[in-house]
Scaffold this motif. Structure first.
Motif, mmCIF file in Angstrom:
data_model
loop_
_atom_site.group_PDB
_atom_site.id
_atom_site.type_symbol
_atom_site.label_atom_id
_atom_site.label_comp_id
_atom_site.label_asym_id
_atom_site.label_seq_id
_atom_site.Cartn_x
_atom_site.Cartn_y
_atom_site.Cartn_z
ATOM 1 N N ASP A 276 0.841 -1.204 0.000
ATOM 2 C CA ASP A 276 0.000 0.000 0.000
ATOM 3 C C ASP A 276 0.872 1.249 0.000
ATOM 4 N N LEU A 277 1.948 1.224 0.773
ATOM 5 C CA LEU A 277 2.839 2.378 0.856
ATOM 6 C C LEU A 277 3.582 2.583 -0.462
ATOM 7 N N TYR A 278 4.006 1.477 -1.067
ATOM 8 C CA TYR A 278 4.703 1.601 -2.349
ATOM 9 C C TYR A 278 3.765 2.160 -3.420
ATOM 10 N N ASN A 279 2.550 1.643 -3.480
ATOM 11 C CA ASN A 279 1.598 2.116 -4.484
ATOM 12 C C ASN A 279 1.248 3.584 -4.263
ATOM 13 N N TYR A 280 1.149 3.976 -2.999
ATOM 14 C CA TYR A 280 0.868 5.390 -2.698
ATOM 15 C C TYR A 280 2.037 6.260 -3.153
ATOM 16 N N ALA A 281 3.266 5.830 -2.850
ATOM 17 C CA ALA A 281 4.438 6.583 -3.298
ATOM 18 C C ALA A 281 4.478 6.672 -4.824
ATOM 19 N N SER A 282 4.088 5.600 -5.493
ATOM 20 C CA SER A 282 4.119 5.566 -6.960
ATOM 21 C C SER A 282 3.113 6.526 -7.572
ATOM 22 N N VAL A 283 1.894 6.531 -7.056
ATOM 23 C CA VAL A 283 0.883 7.413 -7.632
ATOM 24 C C VAL A 283 1.180 8.870 -7.287
ATOM 25 N N LEU A 284 1.847 9.120 -6.158
ATOM 26 C CA LEU A 284 2.284 10.486 -5.851
ATOM 27 C C LEU A 284 3.280 10.978 -6.899
ATOM 28 N N ALA A 285 4.156 10.082 -7.349
ATOM 29 C CA ALA A 285 5.109 10.454 -8.398
ATOM 30 C C ALA A 285 4.392 10.746 -9.708
ATOM 31 N N VAL A 286 3.395 9.927 -10.041
ATOM 32 C CA VAL A 286 2.606 10.184 -11.253
ATOM 33 C C VAL A 286 1.949 11.556 -11.180
ATOM 34 N N ASN A 287 1.532 11.950 -9.981
ATOM 35 C CA ASN A 287 0.904 13.253 -9.792
ATOM 36 C C ASN A 287 1.928 14.351 -9.505
ATOM 37 N N GLU A 288 3.206 14.042 -9.781
ATOM 38 C CA GLU A 288 4.319 14.995 -9.687
ATOM 39 C C GLU A 288 4.536 15.544 -8.283
ATOM 40 N N LYS A 289 4.215 14.760 -7.277
ATOM 41 C CA LYS A 289 4.471 15.131 -5.881
ATOM 42 C C LYS A 289 5.703 14.342 -5.416
ATOM 43 N N GLU B 7 8.630 14.967 -3.753
ATOM 44 C CA GLU B 7 9.181 14.975 -2.398
ATOM 45 C C GLU B 7 8.331 14.117 -1.467
ATOM 46 N N LEU B 8 7.025 14.246 -1.570
ATOM 47 C CA LEU B 8 6.136 13.428 -0.745
ATOM 48 C C LEU B 8 6.256 11.957 -1.133
ATOM 49 N N SER B 9 6.425 11.698 -2.414
ATOM 50 C CA SER B 9 6.609 10.330 -2.881
ATOM 51 C C SER B 9 7.855 9.710 -2.248
ATOM 52 N N THR B 10 8.941 10.475 -2.191
ATOM 53 C CA THR B 10 10.174 9.970 -1.593
ATOM 54 C C THR B 10 10.002 9.680 -0.105
ATOM 55 N N GLU B 11 9.241 10.535 0.594
ATOM 56 C CA GLU B 11 8.976 10.313 2.015
ATOM 57 C C GLU B 11 8.264 8.978 2.233
ATOM 58 N N TRP B 12 7.277 8.693 1.390
ATOM 59 C CA TRP B 12 6.526 7.441 1.542
ATOM 60 C C TRP B 12 7.338 6.245 1.057
ATOM 61 N N MET B 13 8.264 6.469 0.128
ATOM 62 C CA MET B 13 9.143 5.375 -0.280
ATOM 63 C C MET B 13 10.056 4.985 0.876
ATOM 64 N N LYS B 14 10.470 5.973 1.673
ATOM 65 C CA LYS B 14 11.284 5.678 2.857
ATOM 66 C C LYS B 14 10.463 4.874 3.868
ATOM 67 N N LYS B 15 9.198 5.245 4.065
ATOM 68 C CA LYS B 15 8.346 4.491 4.989
ATOM 69 C C LYS B 15 8.124 3.068 4.483
ATOM 70 N N PHE B 16 7.983 2.933 3.178
ATOM 71 C CA PHE B 16 7.847 1.601 2.596
ATOM 72 C C PHE B 16 9.097 0.784 2.854
ATOM 73 N N SER B 17 10.265 1.410 2.703
ATOM 74 C CA SER B 17 11.524 0.723 2.941
ATOM 75 C C SER B 17 11.642 0.267 4.388
ATOM 76 N N ASP B 18 11.127 1.057 5.309
ATOM 77 C CA ASP B 18 11.171 0.675 6.723
ATOM 78 C C ASP B 18 10.342 -0.578 6.992
ATOM 79 N N LEU B 19 9.272 -0.769 6.201
ATOM 80 C CA LEU B 19 8.439 -1.952 6.375
ATOM 81 C C LEU B 19 8.991 -3.158 5.624
ATOM 82 N N ASP B 20 9.650 -2.915 4.503
ATOM 83 C CA ASP B 20 10.188 -4.006 3.693
ATOM 84 C C ASP B 20 11.608 -3.641 3.259
ATOM 85 N N LYS B 21 12.562 -3.913 4.133
ATOM 86 C CA LYS B 21 13.942 -3.493 3.911
ATOM 87 C C LYS B 21 14.620 -4.235 2.761
#
Length: 587
Positions: A89-102, A104-118
């Motif tokens: 869910d976190l990865y998909n959210y980060a991905s769609v944020l990138a599609v919507n050109e957000k 910096e926020l996408s990178t923040e959620w990619m970090k949270k995704f990484s914390d869950l799945d290192k």
């Protein structure tokens, strides 16, 4: 009493009817969703008042698949912020944020995704350079891009060179007695078309390709050998559905004999339970790259290679490995003899959706890291299916970016600057027992012993240096509690990547200084200590801690070594003291 029973019974029936209604809508939504009828599935799912996480995920994906990315973002945001969220869910959210050109926020959620799945490679690649998008958004003057006049208001993509013409896939309609529509986008099914190519790379006079190839469902994209007498193409497998009642893709090949294309032959690794498609033939037709979600891959859709045997059958598919494949989707490969493999990916760091990448290929082996081709060729939408002519200066790619004429459009490009593949030094750091050492300091030196870069290894004890000059580099590793190690990497060879293993031995020796008052025997905090290593002419100035103690791990010290230290202790109110500390053979 009887009235109460009646009211209770009526209320129970009302709740049951609502529950049955919700279940019915979900089942209908699932039916539409499984058949790629996303607009209809959205209508059914949105009518459900109490949406489960599963329904929200299907709504988010359905909106994404029909290009309503803002609505998709809303549902993915809700899932990512819920207590019942899963890592994807976190990865998909980060991905769609990138599609919507957000970004910096996408990178923040990619970090949270990484914390869950290192262990997920996608997050690792993104976090190696969190500001990657700033570079990709800069137009470096490498490409000129133009939408083709031949594009229709439907779907056109996957242009491929065929002799002096171009063949592409399109949902534009031929005259047919029966009109069929694909559930996903409500457009006609794909067929292959052939068009003339002028000197400016515009396409003209499109005609339907051979009837022996174009059937009633999807055909395309296609690939041809250099002689134009052998082809491989993607088509639907409507004869056999998978266990989950899905129609998969498969690859067929055909030869041009006696003035016509023969009926297609299925490759042996087609399977009703997974998709095989997007074939890319080498110029001699003896090697085929392709995309598949077959079991045993990295995840999602991976790229594979297969070699043609002397009896014209194909060998066992070989996965192209972690350099290219991620847990996301890699597809639409294209190879030429100049040593380029182009492909589209949503798993490597990109601007959103599918981006086009290239790697350097030698003897059909990947010898470089992927390069994102950046702006203006890539956008935050889907950009894919790039091919390049034999001059290595022009070609075509496909995109669903805004401003086009239809769903997917074909674009031509001119390459104004050649691709530059930088060399890679991959450093692995272990202790002497083979355990990985994370958070280890590594310094990269040039051949004049100047420090180029100082970094820390990741959780897997690795770091990847990108180098620009051919020279002999020196790498030094350092970590508290361990001995140091250093090795050279000779980047003057023709290799594109180098692997260096640094071995840091666990330090079992240390010097401990304890300052005490000669009369009271109490420890003295804050004593200034100057420690001189006479063997190495190193001077270190420190203070004892609140317990009157200073401890130093001894780096690069082993049994049998000689220690030769001089220590000077000073503190206001006390006489200074000097100590010579020498051990000839440490044991």
């Amino acid at each position: 009493m009887r009235t109460s029973v009646k009211l209770l019974t009526i209320f129970f029936i009302l709740i049951s009817n609502i529950a049955f209604s919700q279940i019915g809508k979900e089942k209908k939504g699932d039916k539409y969703y499984d058949s790629f009828s996303y607009k209809e599935s959205i209508n059914k799912y949105e009518a459900i008042t109490d949406k489960t996480d599963t329904i929200k995920r299907k709504l988010a994906e359905s909106y994404y698949n029909i290009g309503k990315y803002e609505k998709s973002e809303l549902y993915y945001a809700e899932l990512a912020n819920s207590e019942t969220r899963i890592a994807e869910d976190l990865y998909n959210y980060a991905s769609v944020l990138a599609v919507n050109e957000k970004y910096e926020l996408s990178t923040e959620w990619m970090k949270k995704f990484s914390d869950l799945d290192k262990n997920d490679s996608r997050a690792k690649k993104y976090l190696e350079n969190p500001k990657f998008y700033t570079d990709l958004l800069q137009d470096k003057g490498q490409f000129l891009v133009k939408n083709l006049d031949i594009n229709s208001n439907q779907e056109d993509f996957g242009a491929i060179f065929y002799k002096d013409k171009v063949i592409f896939a399109s949902s534009r309609e031929l005259f047919r007695f029966t009109r069929r529509r694909w559930n996903w986008n409500k457009l006609p099914f794909l067929d292959l078309y052939i068009a003339d190519r002028d000197s400016t790379y515009e396409l003209k006079n499109p005609l339907g390709f051979r009837a022996s190839v174009n059937k009633k469902y999807h055909e395309g994209p296609a690939s041809f050998n250099e002689d134009g007498d052998f082809m491989a193409y993607t088509k639907n497998n409507y004869k056999e559905k998978s266990k989950d009642d899905a129609v998969k893709l498969e690859i067929y090949t055909s030869e041009f004999k006696n003035g016509k294309w023969e009926d297609g032959t299925s490759v042996h690794f087609n399977n009703k339970e997974y998709s095989v498609g997007h074939a890319a033939l080498s110029p001699n037709g003896e090697v085929m790259y392709f995309a598949s979600d077959m079991p045993g891959g990295k995840g999602g859709v991976d790229l594979y290679i297969a070699y043609r045997n002397e009896n014209k059958t194909w060998g066992k598919p070989i996965n192209l490995g972690d350099t290219i494949n991620t847990e996301g989707n890699e597809m639409f490969p294209y190879y030429n003899d100049a040593g380029f493999l182009f492909f589209a990916s949503n798993g490597h760091p990109g601007l959103g959706g599918l981006d086009v990448f290239t790697v350097n290929i030698i003897d059909y082996k990947v010898v470089s890291e992927p390069i994102n081709l950046g702006t203006p060729l890539n956008t935050n939408y889907d950009d894919f299916a790039l091919v390049m002519d034999t001059t290595q200066t022009a070609g075509y790619f496909s995109s669903n970016r805004p401003g086009g004429k239809g769903d997917d459009d074909i674009y031509r490009f001119n390459l104004l600057k050649p691709f530059e593949f930088k060399k890679i030094i991959l450093v692995n750091v272990f202790d002497n027992k083979g355990n990985i050492l994370a958070n280890t300091e590594i310094k990269l030196y040039d051949d004049d012993k100047n420090v180029i870069e100082t970094v820390k290894t990741n959780d897997n004890g690795k770091y990847k240096f990108t180098i620009e000059k051919d020279m002999v580099y020196l790498l030094k590793g350092k970590k508290d509690g361990y001995s140091k190690d250093q090795k050279k990497a000779d980047a003057t060879t023709n290799d594109k990547s180098y692997t260096v293993d640094l071995i840091l031995k666990k330090t079992d020796f240390s010097i401990v200084c304890i300052a005490t008052d000669a009369e009271t025997k109490d420890t003295i905090p804050g004593v200034n200590v100057v420690l001189i290593n006479k063997n190495m002419d190193l001077i270190e100035s420190v203070r004892t801690d609140e317990n009157g103690v200073y401890s130093k791990d001894l780096q690069d010290i082993e049994l049998g070594d000689t220690l030769n230290y001089y220590a000077n202790f000073e503190k206001d109110g006390y006489l200074p003291k000097k100590i010579d500390y020498r051990i000839c053979e440490l044991n």
